[in-house]
Design a protein around this motif. Structure first.
Motif, mmCIF file in Angstrom:
data_model
loop_
_atom_site.group_PDB
_atom_site.id
_atom_site.type_symbol
_atom_site.label_atom_id
_atom_site.label_comp_id
_atom_site.label_asym_id
_atom_site.label_seq_id
_atom_site.Cartn_x
_atom_site.Cartn_y
_atom_site.Cartn_z
ATOM 1 N N LEU A 102 0.816 -1.206 0.000
ATOM 2 C CA LEU A 102 0.000 0.000 0.000
ATOM 3 C C LEU A 102 0.853 1.261 0.000
ATOM 4 C CD1 LEU A 102 -2.829 -1.050 2.488
ATOM 5 C CD2 LEU A 102 -3.031 -0.725 0.024
ATOM 6 N N CYS A 103 1.979 1.220 0.696
ATOM 7 C CA CYS A 103 2.906 2.356 0.665
ATOM 8 C C CYS A 103 3.392 2.596 -0.759
ATOM 9 C CB CYS A 103 4.089 2.107 1.602
ATOM 10 S SG CYS A 103 3.699 2.326 3.348
ATOM 11 N N HIS A 104 3.672 1.512 -1.459
ATOM 12 C CA HIS A 104 4.118 1.632 -2.855
ATOM 13 C C HIS A 104 2.988 2.164 -3.738
ATOM 14 C CE1 HIS A 104 6.183 0.713 -6.601
ATOM 15 N NE2 HIS A 104 5.118 0.018 -6.989
ATOM 16 N N LEU A 105 1.806 1.624 -3.566
ATOM 17 C CA LEU A 105 0.667 2.048 -4.383
ATOM 18 C C LEU A 105 0.304 3.513 -4.133
ATOM 19 C CD1 LEU A 105 -1.578 -1.122 -3.979
ATOM 20 C CD2 LEU A 105 -0.457 -0.371 -6.086
ATOM 21 N N SER A 106 0.548 3.998 -2.931
ATOM 22 C CA SER A 106 0.191 5.378 -2.588
ATOM 23 C C SER A 106 1.086 6.404 -3.280
ATOM 24 C CB SER A 106 0.259 5.588 -1.074
ATOM 25 O OG SER A 106 1.588 5.489 -0.610
ATOM 26 N N GLU A 107 2.107 5.933 -3.985
ATOM 27 C CA GLU A 107 2.976 6.826 -4.762
ATOM 28 C C GLU A 107 2.539 6.909 -6.226
ATOM 29 O OE1 GLU A 107 6.906 5.356 -4.238
ATOM 30 O OE2 GLU A 107 7.002 5.845 -2.103
ATOM 31 N N SER A 108 1.462 6.229 -6.551
ATOM 32 C CA SER A 108 0.973 6.209 -7.928
ATOM 33 C C SER A 108 0.429 7.589 -8.333
ATOM 34 C CB SER A 108 -0.132 5.162 -8.075
ATOM 35 O OG SER A 108 -0.751 5.238 -9.341
ATOM 36 N N GLU A 109 0.339 7.816 -9.630
ATOM 37 C CA GLU A 109 -0.263 9.039 -10.145
ATOM 38 C C GLU A 109 -1.731 8.829 -10.504
ATOM 39 O OE1 GLU A 109 2.048 10.445 -13.401
ATOM 40 O OE2 GLU A 109 3.841 10.826 -12.204
#
Length: 428
Positions: free
Chosen positions: A160-167
């Motif tokens: 989720l931390c990784h996904l929260s950096e998505s555009e």
């Protein structure tokens, strides 16, 4: 037994290359010292030669429902990611790799029980479609409490931390929703992951109101955890919760006002509520004046105004007189005693301390309400308290002025003495 001995069934990877098998063997070491690290794994020949750049992982929903099919078509890539993403506590993570290559009886439990790895793998894909599907599935499966711990232990927080950096707004919305659901059930899990705090705060500052509100809901839950409260408030969490009050959804409004009410009860947190950037008065006024305002919002708004004027009459009370009297009048005229009584108490207190400003107020309906207030016993008590506070303030100011004059007099006397000593020194 196979898990404890770090063994796996060859039949599930019979079509896998020898290089891939050597890679798996390097990870299946019971002793962490002998096991390949994340950095070493990323440099393994099989990974270097087979890492896709922009190719989809072909993990569509139908295939994820059948873990056996995924294993046969994708080999051990899911198992690799499971260990890699959980390498910080590697001594306990080897079973995850083995489980990801072991058949299960139930398809759904196969995904959620011991097959979280494919979901995490999708989250780290370079393909937006994969990421969106993973974010949506994580958010949905978190609703199933029986799967909750398995998801958390399987590396979902890191995903989720990784996904929260998505555009992508859709991905960010799902990620924020998932973090909110985790905060609802396991705030302690988030308390241990400070990097997650930063990601939630970042989502709360996103231009998309939808994304920001999901993060705001998560922060409302996180602020209930004592260990996280002050650090989050210092980083501007309260301003993000204010965006929830602006939401058209009553549930969002109540979540934000509830945490404000909780903070208002503790003096140590009052300075955050008095922050002009948050502007509690303006938000309370706006939400109370909405046509479809709920009873819960009315109650919380009345409680907040009463609590803050009780403890910060000069700072907060002045703001209510300037910008919040319309909301206070609505609350004070409410038919429910739980809403009306604290609002009337607030109005009475404000009139006692700022009577001259009410005398010149243009609203006839408010003037009539003030006239009613002045006939009550509570008015008499509040007026006496206000007069006592003024007298104490004047006395303190007088003592301060006297102290300052005394200090100036002593300084002058010292200067005269010093001047008088100069001729004597010259004579000597």
């Amino acid at each position: 037994a196979k898990i404890r001995e770090c063994r796996y069934s060859e039949k599930y990877i019979e079509n896998v290359s020898p290089e891939a098998k050597r890679f798996v063997d390097s990870l299946l070491k019971r002793d962490p010292k002998e096991r390949a690290t994340a950095e070493q794994s990323l440099q393994h020949p099989w990974i270097v030669s087979n890492t896709p750049v922009n190719l989809p992982l072909s993990h569509n929903l139908d295939k994820l429902r059948t873990q056996r099919e995924v294993r046969e078509t994708e080999g051990v890539s899911h198992a690799f990611y499971s260990v890699l993403l959980n390498s910080s506590s590697a001594s306990q993570q080897t079973p995850l790799l083995v489980a990801a290559t072991t058949a299960m009886e139930s398809n759904e439990l196969d995904i959620m029980g011991r097959g979280v790895a494919p979901l995490v793998t999708m989250a780290f894909s370079n393909v937006v479609q994969d990421q969106q599907q993973a974010a949506g599935m994580i958010a949905n499966y978190l609703l199933k409490r029986e799967y909750f711990d398995r998801l958390i232990d399987g590396g979902v927080l890191l995903a989720l931390c990784h996904l929260s950096e998505s555009e992508s707004v859709a991905i960010l919305n799902f990620a924020g929703l998932a973090l909110y659901r985790i905060a609802q059930v396991r705030r302690s899990a988030l308390a241990k992951q400070e990097q997650t705090w930063g990601r939630v705060l970042a989502l709360g500052s996103h231009p998309s109101r939808l994304v920001a509100r999901q993060a705001g809901r998560a922060l409302c839950e996180m602020l209930k955890e004592e260990t996280m409260r002050t650090p989050l408030l210092e980083q501007g969490a309260l301003a993000i919760t204010a965006r929830l009050v602006e939401s058209p959804m009553t549930e969002h409004q109540q979540e934000a006002l509830a945490i404000w009410a909780s903070l208002a009860e503790q003096r140590v947190f009052l300075r955050y509520l008095l922050d002009t950037e948050v502007d509690v008065v303006q938000h309370v006024q706006a939400v109370v004046q909405k046509k479809d305002c709920s009873m819960g919002v009315f109650f919380l708004a009345a409680f907040i105004l009463n609590q803050l004027t009780k403890d910060c009459i000069h700072d907060f009370g002045s703001r209510v007189v300037d910008r919040g009297l319309a909301a206070l009048e609505i609350l004070a005229r409410h038919t429910q005693a739980l809403i009306k009584n604290p609002a009337v108490a607030t109005l009475t207190r404000l009139v006692a301390h700022f009577e001259d400003r009410f005398d010149s107020h243009p609203s006839e309906s408010l003037q009539a309400l003030v006239a009613e207030v002045k006939t009550t016993q509570q008015w008499t008590e509040e007026l006496a308290n206000a007069q006592k506070r003024r007298a104490e303030a004047e006395r303190a100011a007088g003592e301060g002025a006297a102290g300052s004059e005394g200090a100036v007099g002593e300084k002058r006397a010292g200067a005269v003495d010093e001047v008088g000593e100069q001729p004597a020194k010259k004579a000597r």
